[in-house]
Design an enzyme around this catalytic site. Sequence first.
Site, mmCIF file in Angstrom:
data_model
loop_
_atom_site.group_PDB
_atom_site.id
_atom_site.type_symbol
_atom_site.label_atom_id
_atom_site.label_comp_id
_atom_site.label_asym_id
_atom_site.label_seq_id
_atom_site.Cartn_x
_atom_site.Cartn_y
_atom_site.Cartn_z
ATOM 1 N N CYS A 333 38.825 41.485 48.733
ATOM 2 C CA CYS A 333 38.384 40.772 49.928
ATOM 3 C C CYS A 333 39.525 39.950 50.530
ATOM 4 O O CYS A 333 40.466 40.510 51.067
ATOM 5 C CB CYS A 333 37.163 39.910 49.621
ATOM 6 S SG CYS A 333 36.267 39.383 51.103
ATOM 7 N N HIS A 424 33.278 43.334 47.062
ATOM 8 C CA HIS A 424 33.061 42.537 45.852
ATOM 9 C C HIS A 424 32.190 43.336 44.888
ATOM 10 O O HIS A 424 31.390 44.173 45.296
ATOM 11 C CB HIS A 424 32.335 41.230 46.182
ATOM 12 C CG HIS A 424 33.160 40.236 46.934
ATOM 13 N ND1 HIS A 424 34.216 39.571 46.363
ATOM 14 C CD2 HIS A 424 33.069 39.792 48.215
ATOM 15 C CE1 HIS A 424 34.740 38.743 47.255
ATOM 16 N NE2 HIS A 424 34.071 38.866 48.377
#
Length: 495
Positions: A333, A424
């Site tokens: 991310c 994630h």
Amino acid sequence: MTGAVMIVGASSGAGKSTVSAALCRAWARQHRDVVPFKAQNLSNHAAVTADGGEVGRAQALQARAAGVEVDRRMNPVLLKPAPEARAHLVVLGQEVMGSDARGQGLTAAELRPVVLQALTELRTEHDWVVLEGAGAAAEINLLDRDMVNLPLAAAAGVPAVLVVDIDRGGGFASAYGTIALLPERLRHCLVGLVFNRFRGDPALLDRGIAELALWTGVPVLGVLPHLGEEPMLGVEDSLDLGAAFESSRQCGPAPVRVAVVRLPHLANPSDIDPLVLEPDVVLRWATHPRDLVEADLVILPGSRATAEDLAWLRRQGLAEALRTTSASVLGLCGGYQMLGTWIEDEVESGLGVLEGLGLLDVRTVFAEPKVVQRSAGRGEGRTIAGYEIRWGRPCVGADPWLEVDGEAEGAQSTDRRVRGTSLHGLLDNDDFRAALLSEIAEARGRQYTPTPTAYQDAVEAHLDRLADWLTAHVDLARLTTLASDAVTVGWEPGW
């Protein structure tokens, strides 16, 4: 029987989240219809609901312990810390505004009805609710705007149990001081006390427990032993992160060495949890270039302040270390965005165009609306699933790495040494994780055999162990009876 109980702490890190998860699982195993609730969470460790809302990771784990799908109402207010004493405010799963610490006090009056309504709805739809407090229960400087601890218990007519960390020392003083500091109307909410993290024979506490109960009128419901080397999955409290990797487990003679960069604004550290359970992986936090020297894999994790953490990497000398390391590098991310050529951020930091680390051919533009969703696809020929929480829209120049929701996602260098993704939870996928670590082990001359236990099975076993721990050392029958004294829905005293 139906009811509700609030678990509050004498301090931050006392074990509220752990006890709440344990109670959710213990009641669920008794076939009770139970759900978790935390009015306000202060954390950059978030989970995504099925309908695309953000809630605190602890409530997602507690919902799993209860055997229910996580719901936005289980954490109606989430504050995500940002630089310069600011925070981003998420209400019922939707990010609505930024605020500073003082500004949050101005919005408490508006948020209290939202909190009580969410709790009332959950209590109407379910038989039992386990409420978790935040920080310490007797922060007298904050009581006038507290909507998560005992002021909420009083407004909702819910009894509360105080958890005290006795391992730090001064447990009796902490318990007595907390109770003594509370205004009388809040003190009456406390119906029990639990000592947590005790090492040794609990009989040594008997005299003190008797005297404490005499002085305060609050009975001690149990003494929970220290969990020792039990891996704590989904660590949320910043006080716990430092010890998250500590373990005495035995590894092979040449395990895969993983360094995780501990960013100042680290987000979603549960991305690393599956590695904690791998017997042939050694983990360490990295805050200095020397921490990367012997690493086989460096993980640059998510961040809630990407621009500021990118600047921190340069100040620490880690930016140059990442460019020159021979280890594999994985960006997740925000960490993935930092590995690119540049970032344009007029949304999160407002700093405009920033030069990235230049390790991946990726350009990221921050834009609204925020992407909050669960995602699935394929990577390295294997099925993968995870979730996304981001402002950044990475644009890959070449060599995408994964396929997510039918589109190319992530990036990799031409030699595959550097890789990144917005997803994630990528390492939760057992086959994918094993393939990645096997590839790195072979390239680095290390020895790696995947854990035989599926990660999701390990999470379930972890929650069952917590329920066993609670059931063995706390008077659960008495706690259940106390919880049944919660005011009937519709008869709450209110704020």
